[in-house]
Motif scaffolding. Structure first.
Motif, PDB file in Angstrom:
ATOM      1  N   PRO A 112       3.316   8.481  -9.883  1.00  0.00           N
ATOM      2  CA  PRO A 112       2.440   7.356 -10.235  1.00  0.00           C
ATOM      3  C   PRO A 112       2.808   6.705 -11.572  1.00  0.00           C
ATOM      4  O   PRO A 112       2.768   5.480 -11.700  1.00  0.00           O
ATOM      5  N   ARG A 163       0.837  -1.205   0.000  1.00  0.00           N
ATOM      6  CA  ARG A 163       0.000   0.000   0.000  1.00  0.00           C
ATOM      7  C   ARG A 163       0.878   1.263   0.000  1.00  0.00           C
ATOM      8  O   ARG A 163       0.635   2.189  -0.765  1.00  0.00           O
ATOM      9  N   ARG A 167       2.565   1.678  -3.413  1.00  0.00           N
ATOM     10  CA  ARG A 167       1.615   2.058  -4.467  1.00  0.00           C
ATOM     11  C   ARG A 167       1.168   3.504  -4.352  1.00  0.00           C
ATOM     12  O   ARG A 167       0.760   4.101  -5.342  1.00  0.00           O
ATOM     13  N   THR A 168       1.193   4.073  -3.155  1.00  0.00           N
ATOM     14  CA  THR A 168       0.531   5.370  -2.966  1.00  0.00           C
ATOM     15  C   THR A 168       1.392   6.501  -2.419  1.00  0.00           C
ATOM     16  O   THR A 168       1.098   7.655  -2.716  1.00  0.00           O
ATOM     17  N   ASP A 169       2.413   6.218  -1.644  1.00  0.00           N
ATOM     18  CA  ASP A 169       3.083   7.289  -0.904  1.00  0.00           C
ATOM     19  C   ASP A 169       4.547   7.578  -1.201  1.00  0.00           C
ATOM     20  O   ASP A 169       5.096   8.503  -0.621  1.00  0.00           O
ATOM     21  N   ARG A 198       5.860   4.542 -10.900  1.00  0.00           N
ATOM     22  CA  ARG A 198       5.469   3.383 -10.084  1.00  0.00           C
ATOM     23  C   ARG A 198       4.751   2.344 -10.948  1.00  0.00           C
ATOM     24  O   ARG A 198       5.050   1.151 -10.864  1.00  0.00           O
TER      25      ARG A 198
END
Length: 185
Positions: free
Chosen positions: A64, A54, A57-59, A67
């Protein structure tokens, strides 16, 4: 369908139920498909692994688009149809070109890459393909992403390799409604 039935709380030994409960609380439900459903066979691994996935994927500091490229490259390198189909649409939405995604899927030469895309592709190719890293590929990625970004990139590639291996070994099938062209393996 997978090679084993979906995990439920009752099927677990007592010492695994606390981690299972924490995982389900975090997710809001027990997943029935995808890598988390497989990893619930070892609830503590699922709980810790999902936190890392998580975050990655996000921080992280990586954009993005970068990633998603790393996730797609890893999925392709491991021939993981589940991750590919989950992330190809996300990669397109994040700004990766159709030509790049299609060429990666079809194992064609990747053309017209931006400097940061080329850094990811060359870095991941060396890391996953030969388990070594040339100074040139390292330096190019370092120039693009810095030391923090490289640790995040390594961790993203490693995390998605772990997820891919679980999906492949447990033979997790694609969900209904897949819109991406199949990954040729």
């Amino acid at each position: 369908m997978t090679r084993t039935p979906a995990v439920n709380r009752e099927s677990l030994p007592e010492d695994q139920k606390i981690a299972y409960d924490a995982f389900v609380k975090q997710w809001g439900e027990a997943p029935t498909t995808g890598p988390a459903s497989v990893m619930l066979n070892a609830p503590e691994v699922a709980l810790r692994g999902s936190e890392l996935a998580r975050f990655l994927r996000t921080d992280p500091s990586l954009s993005p688009r970068i990633r998603e490229l790393a996730m797609l490259f890893t999925a392709r390198a491991r021939d993981c149809v589940f991750i590919w189909n989950a992330h190809a649409p996300a990669g397109r939405a994040a700004g990766l070109s159709d030509a790049l995604i299609d060429s990666l899927r079809d194992k064609e030469a990747l053309r017209d890459l931006s400097a940061d895309e080329a850094a990811v592709v060359n870095y991941a190719q060396e890391l996953l393909g030969g388990n070594r890293m040339s100074q040139a590929a390292f330096d190019a990625a370092l120039a693009q992403f810095g030391p923090r970004g490289l640790v995040e990139l390594n961790s993203l590639i490693g995390c998605y390799t772990m997820l891919a291996l679980n999906l492949i070994s447990f033979d997790v099938q694609l969900p209904d409604g897949v819109t991406e062209k199949p990954l040729p393996i």
